[in-house]
Write an enzyme that holds these catalytic residues in place. Structure first.
Site, short mmCIF file in Angstrom:
data_model
loop_
_atom_site.label_atom_id
_atom_site.label_comp_id
_atom_site.label_asym_id
_atom_site.label_seq_id
_atom_site.Cartn_x
_atom_site.Cartn_y
_atom_site.Cartn_z
N SER A 72 62.34 -106.93 37.65
CA SER A 72 63.02 -107.13 36.37
C SER A 72 64.25 -108.02 36.57
CB SER A 72 63.39 -105.76 35.77
OG SER A 72 63.80 -105.89 34.43
N HIS B 252 56.73 -99.95 33.74
CA HIS B 252 57.55 -101.10 34.08
C HIS B 252 58.06 -101.02 35.52
CE1 HIS B 252 60.31 -104.39 33.73
NE2 HIS B 252 61.38 -103.61 33.83
N ASP C 65 56.98 -107.68 37.61
CA ASP C 65 56.97 -107.34 36.19
C ASP C 65 58.15 -107.96 35.42
OD1 ASP C 65 55.25 -106.02 34.35
OD2 ASP C 65 56.81 -104.55 33.97
#
Length: 546
Positions: free
Chosen positions: A151, A505, A177
């Site tokens: 992220s 996530h 991700d």
């Protein structure tokens, strides 16, 4: 299969077996018992180091040194709100597969890092922090680096790979991700997401439970390590991991009974996960029916003779007990004592004593001796006077005053003052069940206050990722996450992509072994390291791009 078909199939199934235990639901209504006990980072990392830079003091977690100084260092960068301990399970897995060392950094404003200006979360500042930490750790002997970021950390890793001071040493780039297109679209709803999170937690275990139940991290083993590093104690301002370091595991194991925590009260009656976890019930003691049973005598004195009860056993004989009409009690006679009479006529009910309500009732004192003073109980009555009892504010109780004990007082003055709470010494631990609104822990960082930096983290990320000189790997939780620029680059074979299912996530926390396997295969494919003895038996093969 449609919902209607599923309901029909369920109705034809046999009924479930009834539960033989009483289930007590914990907060959030958990249906089965899980271990939310926090776990220390020391099982996954070899040591920590606090690195001093121009921006402050940065906490770095390191696994054991590799077998050769030229083995690659996997530098992991966490996402916003997480910490370096979110890579704990991944570090354990990847070092088991290939020869390397994992270096996990607490980014500015997160974990144990103490930055001089924690509000400066711009992309340029974060990249500079990573550069200075690596230079302080290795100096002029910089080893090969594999930058891995999740992220926000992925955006930092991509920009750090373009730094002139690190570009020559970065041998691999792994982004987990995060894609520019989907990230920029998600920023509009980020504030709503943050407002939906609880602001405080009553305990560390409560925070871990929320982390798993909310879906932030689906792997409870990873949440037990990473979540304590994301919250701080409201009173002390220290990270929750500090409390885990102060707790001594050796003391709790020596006693065989770990200290009960405040929020574990609601979980004591929860059912075990499997029948194997049930502790076997102890078998009752077997008594031979042909042998008499002797009850262990009390150590008190006999009030008549002044001798210990054990002395009476020495003087008792079987002949004496039979002569007195009291035969020795046998083991099988216990069940006969409570047997009901054969007919209702044998039931003898004593008549209740009749008491006049206008006269006080005095109980006839026993003729036994007082074991402390050696005097008859009647002597105590002679010594007691009415003046003394009135002076103490305790008059003799009357028979008709029993029913009045529970009556409310006539006036507020008649209320007895409440006793003061017991004072506890501060050098002794106190474990009290907290109230539901007790706020003991809060988030380490206020992510909503960093909103002005969000767009700068992800703007231009796709182009920078495709232009990075090092080999590139993109790990996604869904194939729908690609934007147009990365879709074209993937079709042209500019980077390797892997989609991992059954995860959210936080891919590296939900499935750490799968992420470690992909990263290890990526390093072997580009000949950045070699497999360990255990890794050779795992048949690590780099999965083709998809």
């Amino acid at each position: 299969m449609s919902a209607l078909q599923k309901s029909i199939m369920k109705s034809k199934l046999p009924p479930r077996c009834p539960r033989s235990y009483k289930q007590k639901l914990a907060p959030f209504g958990m249906s089965r018992c899980k271990n939310y006990q926090p776990e220390s980072w020391k099982r996954f990392f070899h040591r920590t180091e606090d690195v001093e830079t121009d921006g402050g003091t940065f906490r770095v977690y390191l696994t054991a040194e590799p077998d050769h100084p030229l083995r690659p260092r996997i530098v992991t960068l966490h996402g916003g709100g997480y910490s370096g301990l979110s890579w704990a399970l991944f570090a354990e897995e990847v070092t088991y597969m290939v020869h390397c060392q994992v270096i996990s950094i607490d980014i500015r404003g997160h974990g144990e890092t103490q930055a001089k200006d924690p509000d400066d979360m711009s992309a340029e500042t974060l990249v500079k922090d990573v550069e200075q930490v690596l230079q302080k750790l290795f100096g002029d002997e910089m080893p090969p680096l594999i930058l891995v970021g999740h992220s926000m950390g992925g955006a930092i890793a991509v920009r750090a790979a373009h730094l002139p001071s690190l570009q020559h040493y970065v041998q691999g780039l792994v982004v987990i991700d995060v894609v520019e297109g989907t990230a920029m679209e998600a920023l509009a709803s980020m504030q709503s997401f943050l407002r939906g999170r609880p602001t405080h937690f009553k305990s560390i275990r409560h925070a871990i439970e929320w982390c798993v139940r909310s879906g932030q991290v689906r792997n409870v083993s990873s949440a037990r390590v990473s979540m304590p590093s994301q919250i701080v104690n409201v009173e002390t301002g220290l990270l929750a991991t500090r409390e885990l370091e102060d707790m001594s595991v050796d003391d709790s194991e020596a006693d065989g009974a770990p200290l009960a925590r405040a929020d574990s009260i609601a979980e004591e009656d929860e059912p075990p996960e499997s029948p194997d976890d049930l502790e076997p019930e102890p078998e009752p003691a077997r008594v031979k029916h042909d042998e008499p049973v002797f009850v262990k005598p009390s150590e008190d004195l006999n009030v008549e003779t002044g001798l210990l009860a054990t002395r009476e056993l020495e003087d008792m004989s079987v002949d004496d007990s039979e002569a007195d009409g009291a035969p020795l009690a046998r083991a099988d006679s216990i069940a006969e004592e409570d047997e009901p009479p054969e007919s209702p006529d044998e039931l003898e009910e004593p008549e209740p004593a009749r008491v006049k309500h206008d006269e006080p009732v005095f109980v006839k004192p026993s003729e036994d001796l007082n074991v402390e003073t050696g005097l008859l109980a009647t002597r105590e009555l002679e010594d007691m006077s009415v003046d003394d009892s009135e002076a103490d504010g305790a008059p003799l109780a009357r028979a008709d005053s029993i029913a009045e004990e529970d009556e409310p007082p006539e006036s507020p003055d008649d209320l007895e003052p409440e006793p003061e709470p017991a004072r506890v010494k501060h050098d002794e631990p106190v474990f009290v069940k907290p109230s539901e609104d007790l706020k003991r822990y809060k988030w380490r960082i206020d992510l909503s206050g960093t909103e002005r930096h969000w767009a700068g983290w992800f703007r231009g990320l796709s182009a920078l990722f495709l232009s990075a000189p090092a080999p590139r790997l993109l790990l996604l939780a869904s194939i729908d996450g690609l934007d147009r620029e990365l879709t074209v680059g993937q079709m042209q074979g500019k980077f390797q992509m892997q989609v991992l299912t059954r995860c959210g996530h936080a891919v590296h926390e939900d499935t750490p072994e799968e992420v470690a396997r992909v990263v290890a295969a990526f390093a072997l494919r580009h000949r950045l390291t070699s497999a360990t003895e255990s890794g050779e038996n795992m048949n690590l093969v780099a999965a083709p791009g998809c």
